[in-house]
Design a protein around this motif. Structure first.
Motif, mmCIF file in Angstrom:
data_model
loop_
_atom_site.group_PDB
_atom_site.id
_atom_site.type_symbol
_atom_site.label_atom_id
_atom_site.label_comp_id
_atom_site.label_asym_id
_atom_site.label_seq_id
_atom_site.Cartn_x
_atom_site.Cartn_y
_atom_site.Cartn_z
ATOM 1 N N LEU A 100 0.857 -1.182 0.000
ATOM 2 C CA LEU A 100 0.000 0.000 0.000
ATOM 3 C C LEU A 100 0.894 1.233 0.000
ATOM 4 O O LEU A 100 1.934 1.240 0.654
ATOM 5 C CB LEU A 100 -0.896 0.033 1.237
ATOM 6 N N TYR A 104 -3.299 6.080 2.242
ATOM 7 C CA TYR A 104 -4.180 5.027 1.768
ATOM 8 C C TYR A 104 -5.524 5.116 2.477
ATOM 9 O O TYR A 104 -5.647 5.692 3.556
ATOM 10 C CB TYR A 104 -3.562 3.649 1.990
ATOM 11 N N ASN A 105 -6.512 4.534 1.847
ATOM 12 C CA ASN A 105 -7.851 4.482 2.428
ATOM 13 C C ASN A 105 -7.885 3.387 3.500
ATOM 14 O O ASN A 105 -7.544 2.241 3.204
ATOM 15 C CB ASN A 105 -8.865 4.172 1.314
ATOM 16 N N GLU A 108 -9.444 0.186 2.437
ATOM 17 C CA GLU A 108 -8.618 -0.655 1.573
ATOM 18 C C GLU A 108 -7.600 -1.429 2.407
ATOM 19 O O GLU A 108 -7.351 -2.609 2.158
ATOM 20 C CB GLU A 108 -7.886 0.195 0.538
ATOM 21 N N ALA A 111 -9.384 -4.318 4.041
ATOM 22 C CA ALA A 111 -9.720 -5.352 3.059
ATOM 23 C C ALA A 111 -8.497 -6.193 2.711
ATOM 24 O O ALA A 111 -8.578 -7.425 2.606
ATOM 25 C CB ALA A 111 -10.287 -4.705 1.797
ATOM 26 N N ARG A 112 -7.348 -5.562 2.563
ATOM 27 C CA ARG A 112 -6.132 -6.298 2.216
ATOM 28 C C ARG A 112 -5.638 -7.140 3.385
ATOM 29 O O ARG A 112 -5.177 -8.268 3.198
ATOM 30 C CB ARG A 112 -5.055 -5.333 1.728
ATOM 31 N N ASP A 191 -9.534 -9.997 -4.472
ATOM 32 C CA ASP A 191 -9.711 -8.567 -4.692
ATOM 33 C C ASP A 191 -10.087 -8.380 -6.157
ATOM 34 O O ASP A 191 -9.411 -8.902 -7.045
ATOM 35 C CB ASP A 191 -8.406 -7.833 -4.372
ATOM 36 N N ALA A 193 -10.079 -5.548 -7.742
ATOM 37 C CA ALA A 193 -9.397 -4.421 -8.357
ATOM 38 C C ALA A 193 -8.501 -4.923 -9.479
ATOM 39 O O ALA A 193 -8.140 -6.086 -9.541
ATOM 40 C CB ALA A 193 -8.565 -3.672 -7.308
#
Length: 235
Positions: A100, A104-105, A108, A111-112, A191, A193
């Motif tokens: 990351l 960063y959010n 996110e 989630a990671r 993920d 993305a």
């Protein structure tokens, strides 16, 4: 079971804020402010994931990865203010599972973390059960045993990180099938993305270096140019 996340960053404000997010998700958090402190925790505690800053005093994140990957395979997410691709590639080559870039959010990040911990505990953590796994997967002299979380080539045991194991398991249990970069990312990282090509390529290269006699002329893990990767069905 409460999973333990070790945060290593020399910025106390960042560590404290990330700690709050992780504890709200039910994780147990350990905090280190330089690489030496992180290694002490790693040697004395059961860690399920390391959030690792790169630029730190005394011992940077790259050196921490070099040292811990000699003995430990739990996932590492490197967190850094540097956005250069070379730093990301170097971290992945040293054994990071994901990265990351600051800022960063927090969603996110969570989630990671959740994705990496889920895969690690499934593949080798305390929560696994025999019923979770199916058959042993094999091609040629490459054998993967999901129950033992063990990979052997010509009878020699190969040490893989959780991410490397996940990629190899996906390809080996579907040997002969070509997976695109995004398909590997979605199925292994969980993920949706768009994957960074470098992330998958570095992991593939690391796997090849471990399972192939000649990584430049691989017997098992093949690239299908313009499409993706597959495990050759040797039988």
């Amino acid at each position: 079971m409460k999973h333990t996340i070790l945060i290593c960053d020399d910025d106390m404000a960042i560590v404290n804020s990330v700690e709050i997010f992780l504890e709200n998700e039910g994780y147990h958090v350990l905090k280190a402010y330089n690489g030496r402190e992180a290694l002490k925790y790693i040697e004395s505690s059961e860690i399920h994931l390391l959030l690792l800053d790169i630029m730190m005093p005394e011992m940077d994140g790259f050196e921490v990865m070099r040292k811990m990957r000699m003995d430990y395979n739990f996932p590492i997410i490197m967190v850094t203010a540097k956005s250069e691709d070379l730093d990301k590639i170097m971290g992945l080559n040293l054994g990071a599972d994901d990265y990351l870039t600051k800022p960063y959010n927090p969603l996110e990040l969570i989630a990671r973390v959740r994705s990496q911990v889920r895969r690690y505990t499934k593949l080798g953590g305390q929560s696994q059960t025999i019923e979770t796994y199916g058959n042993i997967y094999k091609t040629g002299e490459l054998i993967l045993n999901p129950i033992k979380r063990e990979v052997t080539v010509d009878g020699d045991i190969i040490s893989l990180t959780a991410t490397e194991f996940g990629i190899l398991e996906l390809l080996l249990k579907n040997k002969g099938r070509v997976y695109t970069i995004n398909e590997i990312y979605e199925k292994v990282w969980k993920d949706h993305a768009i994957a960074a090509d470098n992330t998958i390529a570095v992991h593939i290269r690391r796997i090849r270096e471990k399972i192939e006699i000649d990584p430049k002329n691989p017997k098992y893990l093949k690239v299908v140019w313009g499409i993706g990767y597959k495990i050759e069905d040797i039988g």
